[in-house]
Design an enzyme around this catalytic site. Structure first.
Site, PDB file in Angstrom:
ATOM      1  N   ARG A   2      -5.730   8.081  -3.829  1.00 35.11           N
ATOM      2  CA  ARG A   2      -6.386   6.814  -3.508  1.00 35.11           C
ATOM      3  C   ARG A   2      -7.617   6.994  -2.619  1.00 35.11           C
ATOM      4  O   ARG A   2      -7.642   7.832  -1.736  1.00 35.11           O
ATOM      5  CB  ARG A   2      -5.380   5.892  -2.799  1.00 35.11           C
ATOM      6  N   ASP A   3      -8.634   6.161  -2.881  1.00 36.75           N
ATOM      7  CA  ASP A   3      -9.885   6.176  -2.117  1.00 36.75           C
ATOM      8  C   ASP A   3     -10.489   7.575  -2.079  1.00 36.75           C
ATOM      9  O   ASP A   3     -10.654   8.185  -1.026  1.00 36.75           O
ATOM     10  CB  ASP A   3      -9.669   5.633  -0.703  1.00 36.75           C
ATOM     11  N   ASP A  22     -11.159  -0.432  -4.923  1.00 36.64           N
ATOM     12  CA  ASP A  22     -11.984   0.781  -4.813  1.00 36.64           C
ATOM     13  C   ASP A  22     -11.822   1.789  -5.937  1.00 36.64           C
ATOM     14  O   ASP A  22     -12.640   2.697  -6.056  1.00 36.64           O
ATOM     15  CB  ASP A  22     -11.716   1.549  -3.506  1.00 36.64           C
ATOM     16  N   TYR A  26      -1.939  -1.397  -4.515  1.00 39.72           N
ATOM     17  CA  TYR A  26      -2.862  -0.437  -3.897  1.00 39.72           C
ATOM     18  C   TYR A  26      -2.153   0.855  -3.520  1.00 39.72           C
ATOM     19  O   TYR A  26      -1.811   1.079  -2.379  1.00 39.72           O
ATOM     20  CB  TYR A  26      -3.456  -1.115  -2.646  1.00 39.72           C
ATOM     21  N   ASP A  86       0.793  -1.234   0.000  1.00 38.52           N
ATOM     22  CA  ASP A  86       0.000   0.000   0.000  1.00 38.52           C
ATOM     23  C   ASP A  86       0.820   1.276   0.000  1.00 38.52           C
ATOM     24  O   ASP A  86       0.252   2.370  -0.021  1.00 38.52           O
ATOM     25  CB  ASP A  86      -0.934   0.002   1.209  1.00 38.52           C
ATOM     26  N   HIS A 122     -18.384  -4.765  -4.918  1.00 38.22           N
ATOM     27  CA  HIS A 122     -19.208  -5.872  -4.431  1.00 38.22           C
ATOM     28  C   HIS A 122     -20.640  -5.673  -4.889  1.00 38.22           C
ATOM     29  O   HIS A 122     -20.979  -4.651  -5.525  1.00 38.22           O
ATOM     30  CB  HIS A 122     -19.132  -5.978  -2.903  1.00 38.22           C
ATOM     31  N   ASP A 179     -10.145  -0.992   9.775  1.00 32.26           N
ATOM     32  CA  ASP A 179     -10.573  -0.315   8.551  1.00 32.26           C
ATOM     33  C   ASP A 179     -10.415   1.189   8.658  1.00 32.26           C
ATOM     34  O   ASP A 179     -10.336   1.889   7.640  1.00 32.26           O
ATOM     35  CB  ASP A 179     -12.048  -0.621   8.259  1.00 32.26           C
ATOM     36  N   SER A 216      -8.602   5.517   4.347  1.00 35.79           N
ATOM     37  CA  SER A 216      -7.473   4.836   3.722  1.00 35.79           C
ATOM     38  C   SER A 216      -6.867   5.643   2.583  1.00 35.79           C
ATOM     39  O   SER A 216      -6.354   5.087   1.619  1.00 35.79           O
ATOM     40  CB  SER A 216      -7.911   3.453   3.229  1.00 35.79           C
TER      41      SER A 216
END
Length: 394
Positions: free
Chosen positions: A121-122, A167, A116, A90, A212, A349, A128
């Site tokens: 990012r995100d 993501d 990642y 990451d 998902h 998380d 994150s």
């Protein structure tokens, strides 16, 4: 379920946290590596031949956790250490974990790595956020992807399974109205395509993250989601080592619960993908139409217990969660190559401290475990809960 469909679409960005950069390095003794170069056939289910490797970094975290447990729970935890799981790369610094992780991979195992570190990012979650800023795609390529490529090329006798950028592309489908995602979009698309093209090595199998069923599974998202992934695949030159998608990464969705966890919600009629089995089938069909390989691996690391979330979009440290089905290629569905463990169970998380810079409101919701530390940091109490609630039990 209190969210309307539009609210779910806006907030269904799953923040996924990688292992802590302070994870202790404890490589095992060298294993019996392959005597010749590995060649993975991406037209087949390689998980029928290879076992997901239990990487030494997650093992080290669990060995440390065991020290404070009672004898019975410690005995169960020791078994978790032997379950194969993915290693999250990451940050640029964490590329240094790859070589030690390779050291004990036997010839019949495959080392799972999560790629990642995209710029920005995100874009829809604070918990994150990454190290690279929007616009630093050249740095992503030269200082992140290129060094990983060099390492994987230097180990042709080891098999690797890669999950590409959790993501990222799903956020461009459902959170395109957010300025942060608008700013990140070009870098995401360019970066993912570059990763796919350059990591397309004979000893590598790749799966692009596809969120998902509660995210891209909405009727309105299936086609745009498949097209977004397919565009990246095409931009990369349709690399032959891409097998399909990864779903439920760091997620909580059931594989085959029927009726689904949120099937009675007022907006359920807008989402036929009430479990990941249906999602893999429906999204797989959309991918095929879009011209992309459509097999899947599904994260079952923390989905052993359902009915815990108040809303489908809630993603942070869900209270009462348990370890799920162990990694296996026996899924009962041809499009699902394997159940795998992607998120290291026990690593947070995101923080529940509302005063923290990376605090995300989802980590303060009533169905989120509190207190919880920063994303990627070990949470001993949460790990023990995952163990106690595991289905099947250890």
């Amino acid at each position: 379920m209190k969210f309307t469909q539009s609210a779910v679409l806006a907030f269904a960005a799953t923040a996924v946290a990688a292992p802590s950069s302070t994870t202790r390095e404890k490589p095992r003794a060298a294993a019996a590596a392959c005597s010749s170069a590995v060649s993975l056939d991406a037209s087949t289910n390689i998980w029928k031949k290879y076992t997901l490797h239990a990487n030494n970094f997650y093992k080290a975290e669990i060995e440390e956790a065991v020290k404070t447990m009672d004898a019975d729970l410690a005995a169960q935890a020791a078994k978790v250490a032997n379950v194969g799981s993915f290693l999250w790369i990451d940050t640029i610094d964490n590329i240094a974990k790859v070589e030690p992780a390779i050291a004990d991979v036997p010839c019949n195992d495959i080392l799972g790595l999560v790629i990642y570190d995209l710029p920005g990012r995100d874009c829809a979650a604070k918990a994150s956020n990454g190290e690279l800023k929007v616009g630093e795609v050249s740095k992503y390529k030269s200082q992140y992807i290129d060094p990983i490529v060099k390492i994987l090329k230097a180990h042709p006798n080891t098999a690797f399974a890669l999950i590409i950028e959790p993501d990222s592309l799903p956020n461009l489908v459902t959170n395109s109205d957010l300025q942060t995602c608008k700013d990140s979009a070009a870098g995401y698309r360019d970066g993912v395509a570059y990763a796919l093209k350059n990591l397309n090595l004979p000893n590598v199998i790749m799966y692009i993250d596809a969120g998902h069923g509660g995210w891209l599974g909405w009727d309105a998202n299936l086609k745009p989601g498949a097209q977004e992934l397919a565009k990246a695949y095409t931009a990369a030159g349709k690399p032959k080592q891409v097998r399909g998608i990864a779903t439920n990464v760091a997620g909580w969705n059931s594989w085959d619960q029927s009726p689904g966890e949120f099937s009675k919600a007022s907006d359920a009629k807008y989402n036929k993908c009430q479990n990941e089995k249906i999602y893999v089938t429906e999204f797989g069909a959309a991918l095929k139409t879009a011209g992309m390989p459509n097999h899947a691996i599904v994260d079952t690391g923390r989905n052993g217990v359902t009915g815990l979330r108040e809303e489908w979009g809630n993603w942070c440290n869900v209270k009462g969660a348990g370890f799920g089905v162990r990694p296996t290629s026996t899924t009962g569905t041809e499009l699902a190559d394997a159940f795998v463990w992607v998120k290291p169970g026990g690593e947070s998380d995101g923080t529940s401290d509302s005063s923290a810079t990376r605090y995300d409101s989802f980590c303060g919701k009533s169905d989120a475990y509190q207190p919880s530390p920063e994303a990627g940091t070990w949470n001993q109490a949460y790990f023990e809960d995952l163990l106690r609630n595991a289905k099947p039990q250890f």
